[in-house]
Write an enzyme that holds these catalytic residues in place. Structure first.
Site, mmCIF file in Angstrom:
data_model
loop_
_atom_site.group_PDB
_atom_site.id
_atom_site.type_symbol
_atom_site.label_atom_id
_atom_site.label_comp_id
_atom_site.label_asym_id
_atom_site.label_seq_id
_atom_site.Cartn_x
_atom_site.Cartn_y
_atom_site.Cartn_z
ATOM 1 N N PRO A 114 0.820 -1.228 0.000
ATOM 2 C CA PRO A 114 0.000 0.000 0.000
ATOM 3 C C PRO A 114 0.850 1.272 0.000
ATOM 4 O O PRO A 114 0.345 2.362 -0.251
ATOM 5 C CB PRO A 114 -0.836 -0.098 1.284
ATOM 6 C CG PRO A 114 -0.312 -1.241 2.065
ATOM 7 C CD PRO A 114 0.579 -2.065 1.187
ATOM 8 N N GLU A 128 3.403 -6.919 8.467
ATOM 9 C CA GLU A 128 3.529 -5.454 8.449
ATOM 10 C C GLU A 128 4.429 -4.980 7.309
ATOM 11 O O GLU A 128 4.738 -3.796 7.217
ATOM 12 C CB GLU A 128 4.081 -4.952 9.790
ATOM 13 C CG GLU A 128 3.117 -5.094 10.953
ATOM 14 C CD GLU A 128 1.768 -4.418 10.682
ATOM 15 O OE1 GLU A 128 1.771 -3.223 10.373
ATOM 16 O OE2 GLU A 128 0.746 -5.109 10.777
ATOM 17 N N ARG A 147 -3.950 -8.591 -20.649
ATOM 18 C CA ARG A 147 -4.840 -8.252 -21.750
ATOM 19 C C ARG A 147 -4.254 -7.183 -22.675
ATOM 20 O O ARG A 147 -4.833 -6.867 -23.713
ATOM 21 C CB ARG A 147 -6.243 -7.895 -21.254
ATOM 22 C CG ARG A 147 -6.318 -6.755 -20.294
ATOM 23 C CD ARG A 147 -7.674 -6.698 -19.620
ATOM 24 N NE ARG A 147 -8.771 -6.431 -20.548
ATOM 25 C CZ ARG A 147 -8.965 -5.278 -21.160
ATOM 26 N NH1 ARG A 147 -8.122 -4.284 -20.965
ATOM 27 N NH2 ARG A 147 -9.989 -5.118 -21.969
ATOM 28 N N ASP A 186 -10.626 0.715 -24.535
ATOM 29 C CA ASP A 186 -10.914 0.647 -23.099
ATOM 30 C C ASP A 186 -11.059 2.000 -22.447
ATOM 31 O O ASP A 186 -10.427 2.946 -22.863
ATOM 32 C CB ASP A 186 -9.716 0.026 -22.350
ATOM 33 C CG ASP A 186 -9.726 -1.454 -22.406
ATOM 34 O OD1 ASP A 186 -10.749 -2.008 -22.746
ATOM 35 O OD2 ASP A 186 -8.670 -2.027 -22.090
#
Ligand code: ADE
Length: 255
Positions: A89, A116, A154, A169
């Protein structure tokens, strides 16, 4: 393109092979290959421990450097051209343009953090880049790695069958994709827009562009700040603005 995943849960990646999906087909047709390396296989102790308590105290555990470093080195030895990513993150946000760059790489090695996080020295010395799939915290990098595999796969020529699908897209055009309809023409009282049945390709293109603009204005106005817009786009948006002003004007005199 090879994806090598370093994880303590290699079995999670069998999810990529379920059903008749595009990733499964891409693997079968050898457009891509997906390999997993179990970080635990590089632990030296009897219990195959891969985590330890953080120096300085605090809750949670940290992934130990030695097994992880060895696992990364093994992957790099097999794929020396590959780009090594840590899913975390704390990383840069993954988006379509990052996916397009990865699709040009000579392979991707992905390190899936757990607990962590990983020991900082491994991140500094053995990882090329860090990616996050969004501002939320998953229990580990595995789902994020699958998101990256799915998105990048893709974009590899041949995987979609129809190259136009990736070109049009959402995000590849810089705008969100226009609404799509299929049969029946009338569904529970809602009809397919007439223009799509008209066979007038110019009118259909214009309608789709305008529908994309409206969607993007409503859901992701931030995208329009960086997006080059045509003169027709600006004219359409001015007309919208005028219509909205007229509607608001009507209501403010009414109340
Ligand atoms: N690991 C935990 N949360 C993550 C996220 N949002 N993106 C990538 N890896 C993660």
């Amino acid at each position: 393109m090879n994806f090598t995943i370093l994880t303590i849960f290699p079995e999670m990646f069998s999810a990529l092979l379920v059903g008749g999906g595009i990733v499964k087909r891409a693997i079968e047709h050898q457009y891509i290959s997906v390999e997993t390396i179990n970080i635990r296989d590089f632990a030296k102790d009897r219990h195959r421990v891969v985590d330890d308590r953080p120096y300085g105290g605090g809750c949670g555990m940290v992934m130990k450097p030695e097994p992880l470093a060895e696992a990364i080195r093994q992957a790099k030895k097999k794929y020396p051209e590959a780009y090594t990513l840590l899913l975390t993150p704390q990383g840069r946000i993954f988006n379509q343009s990052v996916a397009q760059k990865l699709a040009q790489c000579g392979g991707v090695i992905m390190v899936c953090g757990r607990y962590e996080g990983i020991d900082e020295r491994v991140r500094e010395h053995l990882v090329d880049d860090e990616l996050s799939i969004g501002d939320y915290v998953l229990t580990g990098g595995e789902l994020a790695a699958m998101v990256v595999i799915d998105t990048v796969s893709r974009l590899i020529p041949g995987t979609l069958g129809n190259e136009g699908s990736a070109r049009d897209d959402s995000f590849s055009t810089g705008l969100l994709e226009y609404p799509q309809y299929t049969r029946p023409r009338s569904f529970e009282g809602a009809n397919v827009p007439e223009v799509l049945l008209s066979g007038d390709h110019g009118a259909i293109r214009e309608w789709r562009r305008q529908a994309s603009l409206v969607r993007t204005i409503l859901n992701r106005p931030d995208l329009l700040m960086e997006q080059p817009l045509t003169r027709d786009d600006i004219e359409f948006m001015k007309k919208l603005q005028q219509d909205i002003k007229t509607i608001i004007g009507k209501h403010s005199t009414a109340s």
